[in-house]
Design an enzyme around this catalytic site. Structure first.
Site, mmCIF file in Angstrom:
data_model
loop_
_atom_site.group_PDB
_atom_site.id
_atom_site.type_symbol
_atom_site.label_atom_id
_atom_site.label_comp_id
_atom_site.label_asym_id
_atom_site.label_seq_id
_atom_site.Cartn_x
_atom_site.Cartn_y
_atom_site.Cartn_z
ATOM 1 N N GLY A 60 0.807 -1.213 0.000
ATOM 2 C CA GLY A 60 0.000 0.000 0.000
ATOM 3 C C GLY A 60 0.842 1.265 0.000
ATOM 4 O O GLY A 60 2.039 1.235 -0.243
ATOM 5 N N LEU A 62 0.663 3.619 -2.182
ATOM 6 C CA LEU A 62 1.195 3.496 -3.542
ATOM 7 C C LEU A 62 1.764 4.812 -4.051
ATOM 8 O O LEU A 62 1.249 5.884 -3.746
ATOM 9 C CB LEU A 62 0.091 2.989 -4.477
ATOM 10 N N HIS A 63 2.826 4.701 -4.817
ATOM 11 C CA HIS A 63 3.476 5.874 -5.405
ATOM 12 C C HIS A 63 3.777 5.579 -6.874
ATOM 13 O O HIS A 63 3.354 4.539 -7.420
ATOM 14 C CB HIS A 63 4.731 6.249 -4.616
ATOM 15 N N HIS A 66 4.942 2.122 -7.859
ATOM 16 C CA HIS A 66 3.870 1.122 -7.990
ATOM 17 C C HIS A 66 3.054 1.362 -9.260
ATOM 18 O O HIS A 66 2.656 0.419 -9.941
ATOM 19 C CB HIS A 66 2.924 1.177 -6.781
ATOM 20 N N GLN A 182 15.677 -7.863 -2.591
ATOM 21 C CA GLN A 182 14.348 -8.496 -2.542
ATOM 22 C C GLN A 182 13.994 -9.094 -3.908
ATOM 23 O O GLN A 182 13.492 -10.223 -4.002
ATOM 24 C CB GLN A 182 13.289 -7.466 -2.133
ATOM 25 N N SER A 213 9.875 5.690 -2.484
ATOM 26 C CA SER A 213 9.696 4.684 -1.450
ATOM 27 C C SER A 213 8.570 5.161 -0.547
ATOM 28 O O SER A 213 8.440 6.374 -0.299
ATOM 29 C CB SER A 213 10.982 4.549 -0.624
ATOM 30 N N SER A 214 7.779 4.212 -0.053
ATOM 31 C CA SER A 214 6.708 4.600 0.875
ATOM 32 C C SER A 214 7.298 5.250 2.118
ATOM 33 O O SER A 214 6.625 6.021 2.804
ATOM 34 C CB SER A 214 5.887 3.379 1.262
ATOM 35 N N ARG A 215 8.552 4.947 2.419
ATOM 36 C CA ARG A 215 9.176 5.495 3.626
ATOM 37 C C ARG A 215 9.575 6.961 3.484
ATOM 38 O O ARG A 215 9.849 7.626 4.493
ATOM 39 C CB ARG A 215 10.417 4.684 4.003
HETATM 40 O O1 PAF Z 1 8.166 -4.637 -1.543
HETATM 41 C C1 PAF Z 1 7.144 -4.728 -0.844
HETATM 42 O O2 PAF Z 1 6.277 -3.839 -0.822
HETATM 43 C C2 PAF Z 1 6.954 -5.956 0.032
HETATM 44 O O3 PAF Z 1 8.182 -6.413 0.521
HETATM 45 C C3 PAF Z 1 6.200 -7.098 -0.659
HETATM 46 C C4 PAF Z 1 6.995 -7.661 -1.820
HETATM 47 C C5 PAF Z 1 4.846 -6.608 -1.148
HETATM 48 C C6 PAF Z 1 5.961 -8.250 0.328
HETATM 49 O O4 PAF Z 1 5.230 -7.823 1.438
#
Ligand code: PAF
Length: 308
Positions: A60, A62-63, A66, A182, A213-215
């Site tokens: 979630g 989203l930016h 995404h 990741q 980044s959401s952060r």
């Molecule tokens: O990158 C993310 O937002 C998360 O690590 C993911 C891949 C949705 C898993 O929770």
């Protein structure tokens, strides 16, 4: 988007990441996606969805990053599904989980705007029902860098992504290159367990080079102003490599030198690793990943560039 390996200025689409303004033509035309929550509702929606199906897993908030994943899936798939689930298992620090930004209405507007067909927004018990007792752990790729800095993080990520893949059964799943490790860890898992095809998508950056980044929302104005030093530092490392430097430590030092010009930046690591194995390099003789983690106050940011 800085496609991970292009300088930001010529590669950055500008996107406010804000939901479409009410009444704007795009918003007025966008058909709302079907929103489902339980496993049963999801199965029913999937049964009626044409293939190929592309999944964009998200937490979630989203930016534009995404948005680019959803747009790529839209271009390649008959059905686009977005999952929105803040996965407790991948947060080591409960405070980090508690302050993770959330706004479902904003996220749904963005999904509609990008043409997603289906949004799966489950509760924790839909993903991890009572009795859930399985964990998925990738080996060597998950150990260094973020794996070392955040124990248990990747096990949480691969476990939830395995559940998402198991329930949605996507033909393709889309992940951003900003979370470089990741992406590699999930690709390993998806290949080893024959789950789906993982589509890597380029990092999206603000005009000043900061990776979305959401952060980023947690940065104070001063920290936000300082944060583009990450991209400048990576570009300095890449410039040294482009100029012929092959000594990995000299390239890392060039990155650290730029980071040191920013007093608000507290460096956690600067890595120059083999692009495929993520093993730290002494000499750069092939494709490599230059990556870093830096704290600005309480906010920890990561970023990377590929060295070809
Ligand atoms: O990158 C993310 O937002 C998360 O690590 C993911 C891949 C949705 C898993 O929770």
């Amino acid at each position: 988007m800085s496609r991970g390996d292009e300088p930001a200025p010529e590669s950055t689409p500008v996107d406010t990441a804000a939901p479409p303004a009410g009444g704007a033509p795009a918003a007025a035309l966008a058909a709302p996606p079907c929103v489902v929550r339980s496993r049963g509702e999801l199965a029913e929606a999937l049964a009626a969805s044409p293939r190929p199906l592309g999944l964009v897993p998200t937490m979630g908030w989203l930016h534009a990053g995404h948005r680019s994943l959803i747009a790529r899936a839209r271009a390649e798939c008959a059905t686009v599904a977005v999952s929105i689930f803040v996965n407790p298992r991948q947060f080591g620090d409960p405070a980090d989980l508690a302050k993770y930004p959330r706004s479902e209405s904003r996220d749904l507007a963005i999904c509609a705007d990008e043409g997603a067909d289906l949004v799966w927004a489950p509760d924790v018990a839909d993903v991890y029902p009572p009795g859930f007792d399985t964990s998925v752990r990738v080996g060597a790729l998950a150990r260094p860098l973020e794996g070392a800095a955040r124990p248990g993080h990747f096990e949480g990520v691969t476990t939830v992504v395995a559940v998402l893949f198991g329930l949605v059964r996507p033909d393709r799943a889309y992940f951003g290159a900003k979370d470089a490790q990741q992406l590699r860890v999930i690709t390993r898992m998806a290949t080893d367990l024959a789950l789906t095809s993982v589509v890597p998508c380029p990092t999206v950056r603000e005009l000043d080079g900061l990776a979305l980044s959401s952060r980023n929302v947690h940065l104070s104005p001063a920290e936000r102003a300082a944060a583009p030093v990450l991209h400048r530092a990576l570009l300095a490392g890449r410039a040294r490599h482009a100029a012929g430097e092959r000594d990995a430590e000299a390239i890392r030092a060039a990155v650290r030198e730029v980071l040191a010009t920013e007093p608000l930046a507290r460096v956690e690591y600067v890595s120059l690793a083999d692009d495929a194995t993520l093993a730290e390099l002494q000499r750069v003789e092939g494709p490599a990943l230059l990556s870093l983690a830096v704290r600005f106050g309480a906010t920890r940011l990561i970023d990377n560039l590929s060295l070809a």
